[in-house]
Write an enzyme that holds these catalytic residues in place. Structure first.
Site, PDB file in Angstrom:
ATOM      1  N   TYR A  99      20.560  -1.638 -69.745  1.00 57.79           N
ATOM      2  CA  TYR A  99      19.174  -1.166 -69.750  1.00 57.79           C
ATOM      3  C   TYR A  99      18.606  -0.795 -71.119  1.00 57.79           C
ATOM      4  CZ  TYR A  99      21.992   3.092 -69.447  1.00 57.79           C
ATOM      5  OH  TYR A  99      22.940   4.047 -69.658  1.00 57.79           O
TER       6      TYR A  99
ATOM      7  N   GLU B   2      25.173   1.128 -67.935  1.00 54.50           N
ATOM      8  CA  GLU B   2      25.875   2.126 -67.132  1.00 54.50           C
ATOM      9  C   GLU B   2      26.960   1.445 -66.300  1.00 54.50           C
ATOM     10  OE1 GLU B   2      24.438   4.995 -67.799  1.00 54.50           O
ATOM     11  OE2 GLU B   2      25.100   6.441 -66.287  1.00 54.50           O
TER      12      GLU B   2
ATOM     13  N   LYS C 112      17.752   5.259 -62.221  1.00 52.99           N
ATOM     14  CA  LYS C 112      18.697   5.893 -63.142  1.00 52.99           C
ATOM     15  C   LYS C 112      20.043   5.941 -62.430  1.00 52.99           C
ATOM     16  CE  LYS C 112      19.111   9.952 -66.133  1.00 52.99           C
ATOM     17  NZ  LYS C 112      20.478  10.373 -65.782  1.00 52.99           N
TER      18      LYS C 112
ATOM     19  N   CYS D  13      50.839  34.989 -45.478  1.00 46.15           N
ATOM     20  CA  CYS D  13      52.016  35.860 -45.507  1.00 46.15           C
ATOM     21  C   CYS D  13      51.727  37.260 -44.983  1.00 46.15           C
ATOM     22  CB  CYS D  13      52.563  35.960 -46.930  1.00 46.15           C
ATOM     23  SG  CYS D  13      51.518  36.945 -48.019  1.00 46.15           S
TER      24      CYS D  13
ATOM     25  N   LYS E 110      13.715  12.907 -61.995  1.00 44.25           N
ATOM     26  CA  LYS E 110      14.884  13.184 -61.169  1.00 44.25           C
ATOM     27  C   LYS E 110      14.571  13.234 -59.678  1.00 44.25           C
ATOM     28  CE  LYS E 110      18.049  13.693 -64.316  1.00 44.25           C
ATOM     29  NZ  LYS E 110      18.971  14.798 -64.331  1.00 44.25           N
TER      30      LYS E 110
ATOM     31  N   CYS F  75      45.566  37.623 -52.405  1.00 42.96           N
ATOM     32  CA  CYS F  75      46.713  38.034 -51.623  1.00 42.96           C
ATOM     33  C   CYS F  75      47.633  38.796 -52.563  1.00 42.96           C
ATOM     34  CB  CYS F  75      47.414  36.796 -51.086  1.00 42.96           C
ATOM     35  SG  CYS F  75      49.129  37.067 -50.659  1.00 42.96           S
TER      36      CYS F  75
ATOM     37  N   CYS G 245      54.608  35.377 -50.830  1.00 43.66           N
ATOM     38  CA  CYS G 245      53.644  34.563 -50.086  1.00 43.66           C
ATOM     39  C   CYS G 245      53.992  33.082 -50.230  1.00 43.66           C
ATOM     40  CB  CYS G 245      52.232  34.820 -50.601  1.00 43.66           C
ATOM     41  SG  CYS G 245      51.009  33.737 -49.830  1.00 43.66           S
TER      42      CYS G 245
ATOM     43  N   ASP H 265      23.834   6.704 -61.589  1.00 42.38           N
ATOM     44  CA  ASP H 265      24.732   7.829 -61.824  1.00 42.38           C
ATOM     45  C   ASP H 265      26.129   7.293 -62.119  1.00 42.38           C
ATOM     46  OD1 ASP H 265      25.564  10.373 -62.067  1.00 42.38           O
ATOM     47  OD2 ASP H 265      25.393  10.890 -59.944  1.00 42.38           O
TER      48      ASP H 265
ATOM     49  N   CYS I   7      46.533  38.437 -45.912  1.00 44.15           N
ATOM     50  CA  CYS I   7      46.678  37.026 -46.271  1.00 44.15           C
ATOM     51  C   CYS I   7      46.977  36.197 -45.017  1.00 44.15           C
ATOM     52  CB  CYS I   7      47.812  36.880 -47.285  1.00 44.15           C
ATOM     53  SG  CYS I   7      48.249  35.167 -47.607  1.00 44.15           S
TER      54      CYS I   7
ATOM     55  N   GLU J  77      12.707   1.983 -63.652  1.00 51.39           N
ATOM     56  CA  GLU J  77      13.983   1.469 -63.150  1.00 51.39           C
ATOM     57  C   GLU J  77      14.861   2.613 -62.668  1.00 51.39           C
ATOM     58  OE1 GLU J  77      14.637   0.476 -67.577  1.00 51.39           O
ATOM     59  OE2 GLU J  77      16.664   0.579 -66.726  1.00 51.39           O
TER      60      GLU J  77
HETATM   61  S1  IVH Z   1      17.801   4.709 -70.928  1.00 51.99           S
HETATM   62  C1  IVH Z   1      17.028   5.852 -75.174  1.00 51.99           C
HETATM   63  N1  IVH Z   1      18.005   3.780 -68.495  1.00 51.99           N
HETATM   64  O1  IVH Z   1      20.942   8.415 -68.250  1.00 51.99           O
HETATM   65  C2  IVH Z   1      17.180   5.715 -73.709  1.00 51.99           C
HETATM   66  N2  IVH Z   1      19.450   5.538 -69.153  1.00 51.99           N
HETATM   67  O2  IVH Z   1      19.804  10.893 -69.314  1.00 51.99           O
HETATM   68  C3  IVH Z   1      18.595   5.618 -73.300  1.00 51.99           C
HETATM   69  N3  IVH Z   1      21.046   6.205 -67.430  1.00 51.99           N
HETATM   70  O3  IVH Z   1      22.839   8.538 -71.182  1.00 51.99           O
HETATM   71  C4  IVH Z   1      18.819   5.741 -71.862  1.00 51.99           C
HETATM   72  N4  IVH Z   1      20.397   4.755 -65.899  1.00 51.99           N
HETATM   73  O4  IVH Z   1      23.756   7.235 -69.225  1.00 51.99           O
HETATM   74  C5  IVH Z   1      18.456   4.672 -69.387  1.00 51.99           C
HETATM   75  N5  IVH Z   1      18.138   2.836 -66.377  1.00 51.99           N
HETATM   76  C6  IVH Z   1      18.569   3.705 -67.270  1.00 51.99           C
HETATM   77  C7  IVH Z   1      19.626   4.579 -66.986  1.00 51.99           C
HETATM   78  C8  IVH Z   1      20.028   5.495 -67.944  1.00 51.99           C
HETATM   79  C9  IVH Z   1      21.244   5.732 -66.191  1.00 51.99           C
HETATM   80  C10 IVH Z   1      21.786   7.330 -68.037  1.00 51.99           C
HETATM   81  C11 IVH Z   1      22.381   7.014 -69.377  1.00 51.99           C
HETATM   82  C12 IVH Z   1      21.837   8.032 -70.332  1.00 51.99           C
HETATM   83  C13 IVH Z   1      21.338   9.086 -69.410  1.00 51.99           C
HETATM   84  C14 IVH Z   1      20.160   9.789 -70.040  1.00 51.99           C
END
Ligand code: IVH
Length: 690
Positions: free
Chosen positions: A237, A185, A127, A422, A325, A437, A443, A129, A419, A125
């Protein structure tokens, strides 16, 4: 609408409908108030509200916490309370390459004693941000929502979370465990982020750097109404504490979560080999820029809960999951100009002005170039094609200059020797990367930035007087020095009638100024804008000297580097010679002296009394910690001592009152004994302060 007549509505139907109406109404509120894009007519909207009110009237005990009639709630009185998570909120191990992912599958198989080619089902799934939150339900009712914090303890953000349309506050299903903690999240969609920033700009308010910051800033609002006005979304999640089964696998769990009314990421797939997981990773990677929200990777979780249990945890991360990542998002554009900004302390910062470009859904038109060395390292020239990158929290950066695309005749950037504001000479101290500066308050840039700092939130925090106002007043010659800010009321006639300054706002400003004529010492010190002196140092100095007068006199004496006063200054734990130098340079400047005298006449700088001191046996005492502290960590010991009004020094002198020596104490302990000072073990110290 073919609604059931109110008279015929049963309790359960009423509950479900109230929930639905609450979400629908908030969606329309956002569309109307925030996005200026209503999706239904006013009459239709009124009908929804009327229906909601009629149901609430008939079933008053079903009125929900997120009722549209309550939604724009009262501000929370003070900061957020703390919440200890029933199960810690963990982090994830990382995978960066395909090999890392294959290795993750191999590790899982090896641990479970499975053959090397056995399939292992994992859920893959995106991740997100954003910010992780933990949602605790008891008997199907949301009781607490908390931030992750340090993983063990977070902040109680229940009231704010309740304003999220995607958050179900009541779970109506017979398979919901009595205790259910759901983790997820909170994020802001890219389009919502762009719209929010446009609104902020129109309102002259602060712009957010990226959707994550915007989400964080919106959630950590003390005024719930502000959070309610921000377009926040939620994907769930994971689970925390649960008192009963929530499925046999991650996949089951997600199905349940969906049936209970939660949003689960629709891009979630079940994969049984590393190849399949990688294929999904690449598939999502291709769509990344066009997804509605920012993601920074894919998370793979072993699907079966019984296997998760066997796999367990290594330190703070599960062995059964990993985060794969994505590289930071990049885009190509043209460097249109390099501007030099002059900050409060005179530091020159080069800023790249870019041909606007979309990087992962966010329009970027400025990037930082950090300093002179960075420009030379990149060999960035105006007109160049450059690669910009934006990742998570950081300000967009130029990571590469495409030299093959450079037009002939592009000239290397010449860093200014004077600068740009000034024309004072620019200096670069040995060992520093920054150029400054040398103009000081001559300034205009420094003068204005210092004034802006003086009124800013952590300094004088003058309501109704923002950075832009200060700039305008400065340009028109109404204020030159910090003290002039408190003389604004004398300039009433010159300000009256200007745009944005009606009678009411002037009265408000004068009131805000009066409210600040009494100021506490740490804030006052911070407001002065001495290089390197932030809020923490402001507190240290206030604690050491107690009053502005005492501090000022001590700084005069400390100009003599052989004096005791100088020793006292650098003896403050947390103040080194470089910082001491900046403080003393500030005091040696006649301009600054005038400013201080002036301010002192207009203001009442209050004596600093450390909290808890009244009953403290160590108030006003100077203590030194040395050796290993076995019970309290060094920073905890220090914080405790300071909270009790003690001064914590870094070295032992005849002015030291108590030395707390742990195992391994060396020269400091010896010196303390030589001087005949009081020496304690850590345990004796703990008993003493208790
Ligand atoms: S699982 C024990 N699933 O990533 C597992 N985390 O690096 C708990 N995050 O603190 C995390 N999307 O804030 C999980 N689909 C996802 C996620 C996710 C974002 C974030 C979460 C966690 C951090 C871990």
């Amino acid at each position: 609408m073919n609604d059931i007549a109110i008279d015929e509505l049963g309790e359960l139907d009423a509950l479900v409908e109230l929930k639905k109406l609450a979400r629908e109404i908030v969606r329309h509120d956002i569309a109307y108030h925030q996005n200026d894009a209503p999706r239904i007519t006013d009459a239709e909207y009124d009908a929804l509200r009327r229906r909601n009110d009629a149901i609430e009237n008939k079933f008053p005990k079903l009125i929900q916490a997120d009722s549209p009639n309550k939604r724009v709630g009262a501000p929370i009185a003070s900061g957020f309370g703390k919440v200890t998570h029933a199960r810690p909120m963990l982090s994830l191990g990382n995978a960066f390459t395909d090999d890392d992912v294959v290795e993750f599958f191999t590790r899982v198989r090896r641990f479970l004693n499975l053959p090397a080619d056995a399939p292992v089902d994992v859920v893959a799934e995106p991740k997100i941000d954003g910010l992780s939150v933990s949602l605790r339900y008891i008997d199907g009712k949301l009781v607490t929502a908390a931030t992750r914090g340090d993983g063990t303890t977070g902040e109680n953000i229940t009231d704010n979370m309740k304003t999220l349309p995607a958050l179900p506050q009541v779970l109506v299903a017979d398979n919901v465990p009595q205790i259910l903690e759901v983790r997820g999240e909170v994020y802001m969609a890219k389009a919502d982020f762009a719209a929010l920033n446009t609104r902020q700009e129109t309102a002259g308010a602060k712009l957010f750097a990226n959707p994550r910051n915007a989400a964080a800033g919106s959630l950590r609002q003390l005024d719930t109404a502000v959070t309610a006005s921000r377009p926040l979304s939620l994907f769930v999640y994971a689970m925390g504490e649960v008192s009963g089964p929530v499925g046999e696998s991650q996949w089951d769990f997600f199905e349940n979560l969906k049936s209970w009314g939660f949003q689960v990421n629709p891009q979630t797939r079940l994969c049984s080999t590393a190849e399949q997981a990688l294929a999904h990773y690449r598939h999502i990677g291709e769509q990344r820029a066009s997804l509605e929200y920012d993601i920074d990777g894919m998370v793979y979780k072993v699907n079966r809960f019984d296997l998760q249990e066997r796999l367990g945890f290594v330190s703070r991360a599960p062995r059964w999951a990993t985060a794969h990542k994505y590289p930071a998002e990049k885009a190509q554009t043209i460097l249109n100009a390099i501007d030099i900004q002059v900050g409060r302390t005179g530091v020159l910062t080069p800023v790249a002005r870019l041909e606007p470009v979309t990087v992962g859904g966010v329009v970027v038109s400025n990037a930082t170039l950090h300093n002179e060395d960075e420009i030379s390292r990149l060999d960035a020239r105006v007109g160049d094609h450059v690669v910009v990158q934006r990742a998570g929290d950081v300000i967009p950066q130029i990571v590469e200059v495409l030299k093959e695309k450079r037009k002939p005749g592009a000239e290397a950037f010449i860093y200014p020797k004077v600068c740009p504001i000034c024309a004072s000479p620019v200096v670069r101290e040995e060992g520093e990367v920054a150029r400054r500066c040398s103009g000081g308050l001559i300034c205009p840039a420094q003068a204005v930035e210092r004034l802006k700092h003086f009124v800013s939130r952590n300094a004088f925090d003058i309501e109704g007087l923002g950075g832009k106002h200060v700039e305008n007043f400065w340009q028109d010659g109404l204020i030159k020095t910090p003290a002039d800010i408190f003389r604004i009321p004398e300039k009433r006639q010159q300000i009256e009638g200007r745009e944005g300054w009606g009678d009411k706002s002037l009265e408000n400003l004068f009131e805000a100024l009066d409210a600040r004529r009494k100021i506490d010492l740490p804030r006052f010190i911070f407001a002065l804008g001495i290089p390197q002196v932030g809020q923490a140092t402001g507190r240290l100095l206030a604690k050491q000297y107690g009053t502005f007068d005492a501090w000022s006199k001590a700084m005069d004496k400390a100009q003599d580097r052989d004096s005791d006063s100088y020793q006292d200054l650098i003896n403050i734990d947390g103040i080194g010679t470089s910082m001491a130098n900046d403080i003393l340079i500030f005091f040696a400047d006649t301009n600054n002296r005038e400013i201080l005298t002036d301010l002192n006449e207009l203001l009442e700088v209050q004596e600093f009394i450390a909290p808890d001191e009244k009953f403290s046996p160590v108030a006003g005492k100077t203590v030194v910690f040395t050796g290993t502290l076995e019970t309290l960590g060094r920073s905890e010991a220090k914080a405790k001592a300071e909270a009790l009004g003690a001064k914590v020094a870094g070295s032992v002198s005849k002015k030291t009152d108590i030395v707390i020596a742990g195992p391994g104490a060396g020269s400091k302990l010896k010196k303390a004994e030589d001087l005949g000072l009081r020496v304690m073990t850590e345990q004796q110290w703990i008993d003493f302060i208790q």
